[in-house]
Design an enzyme around this catalytic site. Structure first.
Site, short mmCIF file in Angstrom:
data_model
loop_
_atom_site.label_atom_id
_atom_site.label_comp_id
_atom_site.label_asym_id
_atom_site.label_seq_id
_atom_site.Cartn_x
_atom_site.Cartn_y
_atom_site.Cartn_z
N HIS A 1 -2.74 -1.23 -3.24
CA HIS A 1 -3.93 -0.42 -3.04
C HIS A 1 -3.87 0.84 -3.91
CE1 HIS A 1 -4.25 -2.35 1.21
NE2 HIS A 1 -4.77 -3.12 0.28
N ASP B 1 -4.44 -4.87 6.05
CA ASP B 1 -4.82 -5.75 4.96
C ASP B 1 -3.70 -6.75 4.69
OD1 ASP B 1 -6.35 -6.81 2.87
OD2 ASP B 1 -5.39 -5.50 1.40
N SER C 1 0.86 -1.19 0.00
CA SER C 1 0.00 0.00 0.00
C SER C 1 0.89 1.23 0.00
CB SER C 1 -0.95 -0.03 1.20
OG SER C 1 -1.90 1.01 1.11
N THR C 2 0.78 2.09 1.00
CA THR C 2 1.54 3.34 1.02
C THR C 2 3.04 3.06 0.95
OG1 THR C 2 -0.18 4.24 2.45
CG2 THR C 2 1.87 5.50 2.26
N MET D 1 -0.32 1.26 5.18
CA MET D 1 -1.12 1.55 6.37
C MET D 1 -2.22 0.51 6.51
SD MET D 1 -3.11 4.93 4.91
CE MET D 1 -4.45 4.95 6.09
#
Length: 367
Positions: free
Chosen positions: A211, A308, A184-185, A305
């Site tokens: 994401h 998941d 993600s991030t 973050m």
């Protein structure tokens, strides 16, 4: 010349509030961003600028903790300003505010590769009130995630004792037939390093959940393919998974992997988001845990973050799979790997390039 809207100069006591500089040529967005962010006790908008050129003296004067940066601006574009920030202000964290278009997705992915920490897809056609609601819901969430001193979000899993020695199942004797990755991030930079470390043809497929919204995942696949020289594609419904190919989950859709007549087959669906994520790494991982490659599936959880991927890793480990995670010090946001580490499911924690080398070791293949 410093903007008249500026507040505390550098050196003045500001407590724990993080300094934010907003750079956007839209007066409406500058006002909405300033209004919402200034109302949060943890952040302070020290100044705003209508283009990159006007932002330069404000950067020198305020040395902000964060810059929220538009990309299409006159005189000095967002990408040009980003290069200056990364060179002269390496501790400043940059959140790109990107147009939700094909051209915007290309620029956003380029910005991430150049060192932006994250991006937000800018909505189009919103009235002032809706823009403020969007900023409150999306921008502040990202700022908090990117704040180095922000504690991990409280959860039962993250409250457990963190096993820094990574006592997950041993990798000795384990051979991987499939790899599934969650990011993600900060993911694009980590993915680039990991994929470029894959110096052999792999004996199995890679399935990737990053994401991102629609449009952005296709450009991510194209850019990672250019950097790594590997076959990386945005997954399509009904694709038969091939060895040595990386399949990127399409933004806005879940990707699941099933056993087909001739091997693994990819399916996409529009089921509800899980943990606010669609695509969801949990859903991908659990589908692999129910497949014929479950006992030889390697999960890789990278920076991001939230949590998941953690539950999906648990399902894989329970049936004989393994997991490796990105090390805390190399993460932009440690949330996703931390959830796995805290549960004791990670067999190895390392930098992305070393995780790539471990994938090659566990999966093998020709040079």
């Amino acid at each position: 010349m410093i903007a008249p809207t500026a507040v505390h100069p550098v050196g003045q006591q500001q407590g724990a509030r993080k300094r934010v500089l907003i750079v956007d040529d839209s007066t409406l967005y500058r006002q909405a961003l300033r209004s919402v962010i200034s109302a949060d006790p943890d952040y302070e908008v020290v100044s705003t600028a209508g283009n990159g050129k006007l932002a330069l003296p404000r950067l020198r004067y305020y040395k902000p903790d964060f810059v929220i940066l538009d990309q299409e601006m006159p005189e000095l574009t967002g990408l040009e300003l980003l290069d200056i920030i990364r060179r002269d202000y390496p501790s400043t964290r940059v959140l790109m505010f990107s147009a939700h278009t094909i051209e915007g997705s290309k620029t956003a992915i380029e910005a991430l590769h150049r060192g932006a920490h994250d991006f937000i897809a800018k909505p189009e056609g919103l009235v002032a009130g809706a823009i403020q609601e969007f900023v409150d819901r999306k921008i502040l969430q990202r700022l908090r995630a990117l704040s180095p001193t922000t504690p991990a979000a409280a959860s039962g899993r993250q409250q457990r004792t963190l096993r820094l020695d990574h006592e997950g199942p041993s990798l000795a004797g384990f051979r991987a037939r499939a790899v599934c990755i969650a990011a993600s991030t900060g993911g694009p930079i980590a993915l680039r390093a990991l994929l470029m470390a894959l110096d052999r043809r792999l004996n199995g497929p890679i399935f990737l959940v990053q994401h991102m919204p629609p449009l952005f995942t296709r450009e991510l696949a194209l850019s990672l393919a250019r950097f790594s020289g590997r076959e990386i594609v945005e997954a399509e419904h009904g694709m038969a998974a091939q060895a040595d190919v990386c399949y990127v989950a399409a933004g806005g859709k879940h990707m699941v992997v099933r056993d087909g007549a001739d091997g693994l087959t990819i399916e996409l669906n529009m089921a509800p988001p899980e943990l606010s994520c669609r695509p969801s790494a949990n859903i991908l991982f659990r589908s692999l845990a129910a497949s014929s490659v479950a006992k030889s599936c390697l999960a890789v959880v990278l920076t991001g973050m939230g949590e998941d991927g953690a539950d999906g890793v648990g399902a894989l480990v329970e049936v004989g799979g393994r997991c490796i995670t990105q090390s805390e010090e190399s993460c932009t946001v440690y949330g996703m790997p931390q959830a796995v580490d805290a549960a004791g499911w990670s067999s190895l924690s390392a930098r992305p390039e070393d995780l790539g080398k471990k994938i090659v070791e566990l999966m093998g293949g020709e040079p």
